[in-house]
Design an enzyme around this catalytic site. Structure first.
Site, PDB file in Angstrom:
ATOM      1  N   TYR A  64      -2.595  10.917  40.642  1.00 30.56           N
ATOM      2  CA  TYR A  64      -3.824  11.329  39.959  1.00 30.56           C
ATOM      3  C   TYR A  64      -4.996  11.193  40.922  1.00 30.56           C
ATOM      4  O   TYR A  64      -5.097  10.213  41.668  1.00 30.56           O
ATOM      5  CB  TYR A  64      -4.098  10.452  38.727  1.00 30.56           C
ATOM      6  CG  TYR A  64      -5.424  10.759  38.064  1.00 30.56           C
ATOM      7  CD1 TYR A  64      -5.507  11.705  37.047  1.00 30.56           C
ATOM      8  CD2 TYR A  64      -6.595  10.129  38.475  1.00 30.56           C
ATOM      9  CE1 TYR A  64      -6.721  12.018  36.453  1.00 30.56           C
ATOM     10  CE2 TYR A  64      -7.820  10.436  37.887  1.00 30.56           C
ATOM     11  CZ  TYR A  64      -7.875  11.371  36.875  1.00 30.56           C
ATOM     12  OH  TYR A  64      -9.073  11.680  36.298  1.00 30.56           O
ATOM     13  N   GLU A  93     -10.835  17.415  39.078  1.00 31.24           N
ATOM     14  CA  GLU A  93      -9.728  16.513  38.743  1.00 31.24           C
ATOM     15  C   GLU A  93      -8.400  17.204  39.022  1.00 31.24           C
ATOM     16  O   GLU A  93      -8.240  18.394  38.727  1.00 31.24           O
ATOM     17  CB  GLU A  93      -9.808  16.117  37.266  1.00 31.24           C
ATOM     18  CG  GLU A  93      -8.676  15.206  36.802  1.00 31.24           C
ATOM     19  CD  GLU A  93      -8.751  14.930  35.312  1.00 31.24           C
ATOM     20  OE1 GLU A  93      -9.176  13.822  34.940  1.00 31.24           O
ATOM     21  OE2 GLU A  93      -8.397  15.825  34.513  1.00 31.24           O
TER      22      GLU A  93
END
Length: 388
Positions: free
Chosen positions: A102, A193
Site C-alpha cells: 500500500y 493512492e
C-alpha cells in the site's frame, strides 16, 4: 475532482509511475467481449466508479476466458456501488502478483505539507490494518521546505525500508514513490493512492490500482480538467450540476431541511444545529458575501427544487451586506418564485439585523417565519419539516 482507476493510471503513466500494460475502456458487453479476446486469455473486469469498495461489491472479477469476461460484464454493468451506477468497465490483462503493498500521498493540512503512508500489507482496507496492526503502517509528514526539488530518493527509500518493503524491490519502490510525489505536485492532486502496489512474479513494482483526487481550485492550470470529464462517469447530482453552472456553492445531502447561509463556516455550523435539533439537512448552500434578490431567488429555487425539502432554514450573518438588505432580498425572491409549500425560517444577525427582522415581521409574508436565534430557527425548521 475524483478520477476513476483507468484515468488515474493514465495520469500515473505520464508521470513515470510504473503501471501495467493498458487495457480497454468499455461501455457495452460487446466491447468487453472484444477487449477480453484481444487482451486475454486471462483478464480482469473492473467497474469504473468514483468510490471505493468495488471488489467487495462484486465490481471486480477475474475472467479466465473471454466468455467469463462477458458473464462478469453482464453482472457488473448497472451495478450499484455505494450509490454509484456502473456505466463504464475497464478490462485489462491479469497481472501475475507475488506480493501486494500500500502506498499513498495526501495533503497534510495540519502540518501544511504532505503525508506519505506506506505499508507492506496492501490489497486490504488500510484503515483496518492501521487499527489492528499499527506497526505495519508507516506515516511520514514532509514539509514543503524538504521537497522544493521533489521528494529525495533517500527519503523515499527510508520510508519504504521502515515499512518493511523487501530489499529486492526497495530501490524500485523508492523510485516509484519519488515519481508518485512528482505526479501529485505536477497534476495539482490532493490525494494519490495505490492499493495494491504489486510486486510481480518477475520482481517488477507496478501500480495495479489508482485513486486520485485533483484540486478543483487548480483546474484553471489544467484547462479546467476537461480531459477527465468523460461520458458515463458523471456522479454529480443534477442539482449540483445546475448549481455549478450558476456559480452557486451547493452540495446535496440526504435530509429534509434545506439550508442556506452566507459563509462556509456558518453553513457548516447550521448543519450541526439542525442535527442537534433532531433534524437532517438536505443540502449545503453558501450564498457567499451577497444576499441580493437575484442571489436569493436563484439559491432558493435550487433548494426548493429538491422534492425531499419540506422546510428551509436561511441563516445569514450581516457584515458588509446589511440585515435590511438581506430581508428585502428574501421577500423579493419569494415574490419572484411565487407559491411554494415550504416555509422559510429566517435567522438574521450582525449589521442592522434588528431592522431586517422588523422588515420581515412587518411584511408578514405567508412563507417566511422570522426567528431571533440560531437554535430557535433550527428547532422551528425541524418542526415544520416534520409536520409537512
Amino acid at each position: 475532482m475524483d478520477l476513476v482507476e483507468y484515468q488515474g493510471k493514465q495520469l500515473f503513466g505520464r508521470n513515470d509511475v510504473p503501471v501495467p500494460p493498458p487495457g480497454a475502456v468499455c461501455r457495452t458487453v460487446e466491447e468487453v467481449a472484444a477487449a477480453a479476446q484481444e487482451l486475454g486469455p486471462v483478464t480482469v473486469v473492473k467497474a469504473q466508479v468514483k468510490t471505493g469498495g468495488r471488489g467487495k461489491a462484486g465490481g471486480v472479477k477475474v475472467a479466465p476466458t473471454p466468455e467469463e469476461a462477458v458473464a462478469a460484464a453482464e453482472d457488473i454493468f448497472g451495478l450499484d456501488i455505494k450509490g454509484h451506477t456502473v456505466n463504464v468497465i475497464y478490462v485489462e490483462p491479469a497481472s501475475d502478483i507475488a506480493e501486494e503493498y500500500y502506498l499513498s500521498i495526501m495533503h497534510d493540512r495540519v502540518a501544511k505539507g504532505y503525508l506519505v503512508i506506506a505499508s507492506k500489507e496492501g490489497g486490504v482496507d488500510i484503515e483496518e490494518v492501521n487499527r489492528t496492526n499499527p506497526d505495519a503502517v508507516v506515516k511520514q509528514t514532509l514539509l514543503p521546505s524538504e521537497t522544493v526539488d521533489g521528494l529525495p530518493t533517500e527519503t523515499a527509500r527510508d520510508i519504504l525500508a521502515r515499512a518493511a518493503f523487501p530489499d529486492e524491490v526497495l530501490d524500485q519502490a523508492a523510485d516509484l514513490l519519488v515519481a508518485l510525489f512528482g505526479a501529485m505536485v505536477a497534476e495539482d492532486a490532493t490525494l494519490v493512492e495505490i492499493n495494491p502496489l504489486i510486486r510481480s512474479a518477475d520482481d517488477r513494482v507496478l501500480a495495479l490500482d489508482s485513486k486520485v483526487t485533483l484540486d478543483d481550485n487548480a483546474a484553471f492550470r489544467h484547462d479546467g480538467y476537461e480531459e477527465w470529464e468523460v461520458e458515463g462517469l458523471e456522479v454529480a447530482d443534477p442539482l449540483e450540476r445546475q448549481a455549478k453552472e450558476q456559480g452557486i456553492q451547493y452540495v446535496k445531502l440526504d435530509g429534509e431541511v434545506g439550508v442556506l447561509g452566507n459563509g462556509a463556516g456558518l453553513v457548516m455550523a447550521t448543519l450541526d444545529v439542525v442535527a442537534q435539533a433532531g433534524g437532517s439537512a438536505a443540502d449545503f448552500l453558501d450564498i457567499g458575501g451577497g444576499a441580493s434578490a437575484d442571489v436569493m431567488a436563484e439559491s432558493l429555487s435550487l433548494v426548493l427544487s429538491d422534492p425531499r425539502v419540506t422546510s428551509v432554514f436561511i441563516n445569514v450573518f450581516g457584515g458588509i451586506t446589511r440585515g435590511e438588505q438581506v430581508a428585502a432580498g428574501i421577500l423579493e425572491a419569494c415574490d419572484r418564485l411565487g407559491d411554494f409549500p415550504q416555509k422559510l425560517v429566517v435567522r438574521l444577525d450582525g449589521t442592522n439585523a434588528e431592522q431586517g427582522r422588523a422588515l420581515l415581521t412587518e411584511a408578514d409574508h405567508p412563507s417566511v417565519v422570522p426567528a431571533a436565534t440560531m437554535s430557535e430557527a433550527a428547532q422551528r425548521a425541524v418542526e415544520l419539516a416534520r409536520s409537512a
